[in-house]
Design a protein around this motif. Structure first.
Motif, PDB file in Angstrom:
ATOM      1  N   TYR B  29      39.540  40.070  53.764  1.00  0.00           N
ATOM      2  CA  TYR B  29      38.847  40.565  52.578  1.00  0.00           C
ATOM      3  C   TYR B  29      38.704  42.077  52.703  1.00  0.00           C
ATOM      4  N   SER B  31      36.436  44.261  52.315  1.00  0.00           N
ATOM      5  CA  SER B  31      35.344  44.910  53.048  1.00  0.00           C
ATOM      6  C   SER B  31      35.520  44.755  54.562  1.00  0.00           C
ATOM      7  N   GLU B  46      34.903  53.163  50.648  1.00  0.00           N
ATOM      8  CA  GLU B  46      35.634  51.957  50.268  1.00  0.00           C
ATOM      9  C   GLU B  46      36.554  52.156  49.078  1.00  0.00           C
ATOM     10  N   TYR B  50      41.004  50.379  47.491  1.00  0.00           N
ATOM     11  CA  TYR B  50      41.478  49.483  46.429  1.00  0.00           C
ATOM     12  C   TYR B  50      42.794  49.921  45.793  1.00  0.00           C
ATOM     13  N   TYR B  64      47.579  37.677  47.466  1.00  0.00           N
ATOM     14  CA  TYR B  64      46.142  37.435  47.645  1.00  0.00           C
ATOM     15  C   TYR B  64      45.748  36.104  47.061  1.00  0.00           C
ATOM     16  N   TRP B  66      42.268  33.983  45.451  1.00  0.00           N
ATOM     17  CA  TRP B  66      40.872  34.088  45.049  1.00  0.00           C
ATOM     18  C   TRP B  66      40.072  33.080  45.865  1.00  0.00           C
ATOM     19  N   PRO B  73      30.862  37.783  42.809  1.00  0.00           N
ATOM     20  CA  PRO B  73      32.075  37.241  42.187  1.00  0.00           C
ATOM     21  C   PRO B  73      33.072  36.740  43.239  1.00  0.00           C
ATOM     22  N   PRO B  74      34.079  35.990  42.831  1.00  0.00           N
ATOM     23  CA  PRO B  74      35.083  35.507  43.774  1.00  0.00           C
ATOM     24  C   PRO B  74      35.769  36.679  44.466  1.00  0.00           C
ATOM     25  N   ARG B  75      36.196  36.441  45.685  1.00  0.00           N
ATOM     26  CA  ARG B  75      36.790  37.540  46.442  1.00  0.00           C
ATOM     27  C   ARG B  75      38.297  37.392  46.497  1.00  0.00           C
ATOM     28  N   LYS B  76      38.941  38.528  46.601  1.00  0.00           N
ATOM     29  CA  LYS B  76      40.387  38.529  46.825  1.00  0.00           C
ATOM     30  C   LYS B  76      40.622  38.575  48.328  1.00  0.00           C
ATOM     31  N   TYR B  78      43.452  38.963  51.094  1.00  0.00           N
ATOM     32  CA  TYR B  78      44.844  39.432  51.152  1.00  0.00           C
ATOM     33  C   TYR B  78      45.549  38.851  52.368  1.00  0.00           C
TER      34      TYR B  78
END
Lengths: 542, 110
Positions: B29, B31, B46, B50, B64, B66, B73-76, B78
């Motif tokens: 993710y 982060s 950060e 992106y 990626y 979801w 919210p849902p995370r991407k 990778y």
């Protein structure tokens, strides 16, 4: 206690304090502007927004709070980085974070419309910022340009369409030539705060409330018009709607002006239709109710158009109710007084006076219009005519007080006796026979005879203070058998039963401005070629 | 100015290589990536990550998924694509060559 706002970041709902919201909004606007040139701008900004939403959620759940405060936003901005940071580390090589074509034309300042110091669209303030002048000078320039066939107006509209509005804090700083640094941000924030304070104070005190209200009103209009120009769809419909809107605005303004004239300056003239019908005691009420009954629908149309084309909440339920109530009230009042006025026309009364005339020396009568107005005492005072004034006052204006329908007519008949007679029938309407008779008596008609010349007033005059109630005078001129009546072009339209033009044709004298008729046993007949009228007599008459 | 430019160029190349390496280990993710990069003092904020991730993904190096999240919210998440894996292998080779080159070149200075 602080006001909070509910925001939605990509489907997640947050409560955020108002000042925190301002910071967040300008940050996100800046970020979006920064990535606007990038092909993936939507994806990148969505990722960033999602991450911001996630950070907010974490903060709130970690500290078991419900509302995002300014410190949270600042922490997020710190972690995410400002536009400045992006520029340093950016490898997507966006040449200019602000895609504004006007930017950096003349040095460090950028041309934006200034939303903080606007009277209309902020164009002048923006130009002032750009050239580092007080907006007052720019406004003065535009005001002067207005005088040249509205050049200023057109120019203003064009500039206002072309120049973007300064939206984010970064825009505002660029506009004022400040650097995009943290210190700059801080300065700007402080400046904004003090500006807000100033505004509050000026509103309280001396202020220019009218100016501000006008400004808000107009800026609303321009803001919406601006939105319209921003979108391309349904352009024609919107242009059409705008035209209607402008018409309605003009109509509304006209109505207000007329009402103001009536109420405050008493401009509505006594004799002017339809005002002349109404008795003075009802006058104010009727004006106001007619105004209300007409103005509110126009206002409603304006608001509806605004709502339809700009999707604004320009009409709330309660304001609609208020408008409806006021309208119904105005309509009711108008109808009440309208009926009262209409009742004043129910009955008809007339009375007749017979005036003997002198026989003219040559048994010929010249019918003329009176070109002398008989002035009342009031008129004399108004026109500053001294008592003992010896000259004559000629009324040259054909249309002098001719805004009411013709109320005088003349019929010519054979007299039963050897001398001429004038029968005057006065007629008027009123709410009762008595009232109608009173109205008929409240009139004045002047008729004079100078030997063979009979002079008639053009109209039956109302005595000042009497309202119009269809007052009429019918004159019957009875002349003895074989008398000659000479009628000229001017009076012709008042005389019934004679054909002046036909008579001129019969005499083959089309260019002559009079014709002679003879009274026979069968009534008035055109006199062909036998009468000799001395030219000098006619000239004297003239 | 020139020094700054060179630094930026060097950092950019290394940054991409590092990101690919971090993602190569596991589905990651954003982060988490940023945490590692911060530790390595390669990135500070950060926001700059992106655009990079989006570009790598659009170049076909990353995929990626979801993943639903409990907070927000849902995370991407990778992961490397096959293409990405090949590119990473090439970069590995290039990196070792570079290290050798730099060592050889600078080694004479010391």
């Amino acid at each position: 206690m602080n006001k909070t706002i509910i925001i939605n970041i990509n489907g997640i709902v947050f409560h955020i304090e108002e000042d925190a919201y301002e910071v967040l909004k300008s940050y996100i606007t800046d970020v979006k502007r920064h990535f606007l040139n990038s092909a993936d701008s939507l994806e990148i900004t969505t990722d960033i927004e999602n991450r911001i939403a996630e950070m907010f959620s974490e903060m709130l759940s970690r500290e078991n709070r419900q509302v995002i405060v300014e410190a949270d936003v600042k922490a997020v901005v710190n972690q995410m980085g400002t536009v400045e940071d992006f520029e340093h580390a950016d490898e997507d090589a966006i040449p200019n974070p602000h895609i504004n074509p006007f930017e950096h034309i003349g040095g460090t300042r950028a041309l934006f419309r200034d939303p903080d110091d606007h009277l209309v669209g902020g164009v002048c303030a923006g130009l002032g910022n750009y050239f580092n002048l007080s907006p007052v000078w720019m406004r003065l320039v535009f005001a002067l340009l207005m005088a040249f066939a509205g050049t200023g107006f057109v120019l203003y509209i064009i500039l206002w369409i072309v120049i973007p509005k300064a939206q984010s804090r970064a825009d505002r700083m660029a506009m004022k030539g400040q650097k995009l640094t943290l210190q700059g941000f801080k300065d700007n924030l402080e400046e904004e705060m003090s500006a807000v304070k100033d505004r509050m104070e000026s509103l309280k005190g001396e202020a220019k409330p009218f100016l501000y209200r006008l400004r808000d009103f107009i800026s609303e209009l321009f803001y919406h018009t601006g939105r319209f120009f921003g979108t391309t769809g349904k352009l024609l419909v919107k242009i059409f709607a705008i035209f209607i809107l402008i018409d309605c605005f003009l109509l509304a303004i006209t109505m207000i002006v007329i009402l103001a004239m009536i109420l405050f300056w008493n401009t509505a003239p006594d004799g002017m239709f339809p005002f002349s019908i109404v008795d003075n005691e009802y006058f104010g009420w009727i004006s106001v109710s007619i105004f209300g009954a007409l103005f509110i629908p126009v206002l409603a149309i304006i608001l509806l158009i605004l709502k339809a084309i700009f999707n604004t909440e320009s009409i709330t339920r309660s304001s609609a109710m208020v408008m409806l109530t006021v309208w119904l009230f105005a309509l009711g009042t108008g109808m009440y007084y309208g009926t009262k006025v209409a009742k004043g026309f129910r009955s008809v009364a007339s009375f007749t006076q017979t005036a003997p005339l002198l026989n003219s020396s040559n048994n010929t009568y010249y019918l003329k219009l009176n070109d002398i107005k008989y002035l009342t005492g009031e008129d004399s005072a108004r026109l500053d005519i001294k008592p003992g004034f010896k000259g004559t006052i000629n009324i040259d204006d054909e249309d002098f007080e001719m805004n009411e329908p013709q109320n005088m007519d003349i019929t010519i008949e054979k007299s039963d006796v050897a001398s001429p007679v004038l029968v005057q029938t006065y007629r008027a309407k009123g709410n009762s026979y008595q009232n109608a008779l009173y109205n008929a008596r409240g009139t004045r008609y002047q008729f004079t005879q100078q030997d063979s010349i009979l002079k008639f007033d053009r109209k039956l005059e109302r005595i000042s203070g009497t309202s119009w109630h269809d007052q009429e005078i019918h004159l019957v001129l009875k002349v003895p058998l074989n008398a000659v009546v000479v009628i000229d072009d001017e009076i012709n339209r008042y005389v019934y039963g004679v054909d002046l033009y036909r008579c001129k044709e019969d005499n083959k004298k089309d260019d002559q401005n009079w014709a002679a008729f003879k009274m026979t046993a069968n009534g008035l007949e055109c006199k062909v070629d036998t009468l000799v009228i001395k030219t000098d007599t006619l000239n004297r008459v003239k | 100015m020139i020094a700054e430019n060179t630094q930026t160029q060097m950092r950019k190349g290394i940054l991409e290589y590092c990101i690919l390496s971090i993602i190569a280990r596991d589905e990651t993710y954003a982060s988490d990536i940023i945490a590692e990069l911060k530790k390595a003092q390669l990135l500070v904020v950060e926001g700059t990550l992106y655009p990079l991730l989006t570009r790598l993904k659009n170049n076909g190096l990353l995929n990626y998924n979801w993943v639903e999240s409990t907070s927000g919210p849902p995370r991407k998440y990778y992961a490397l694509s096959d293409e990405g894996r090949k590119v990473l292998e090439q970069l590995d080779t290039t990196w070792h060559e570079l290290v050798f080159a730099v060592h050889t070149a600078i080694g004479k200075n010391n």
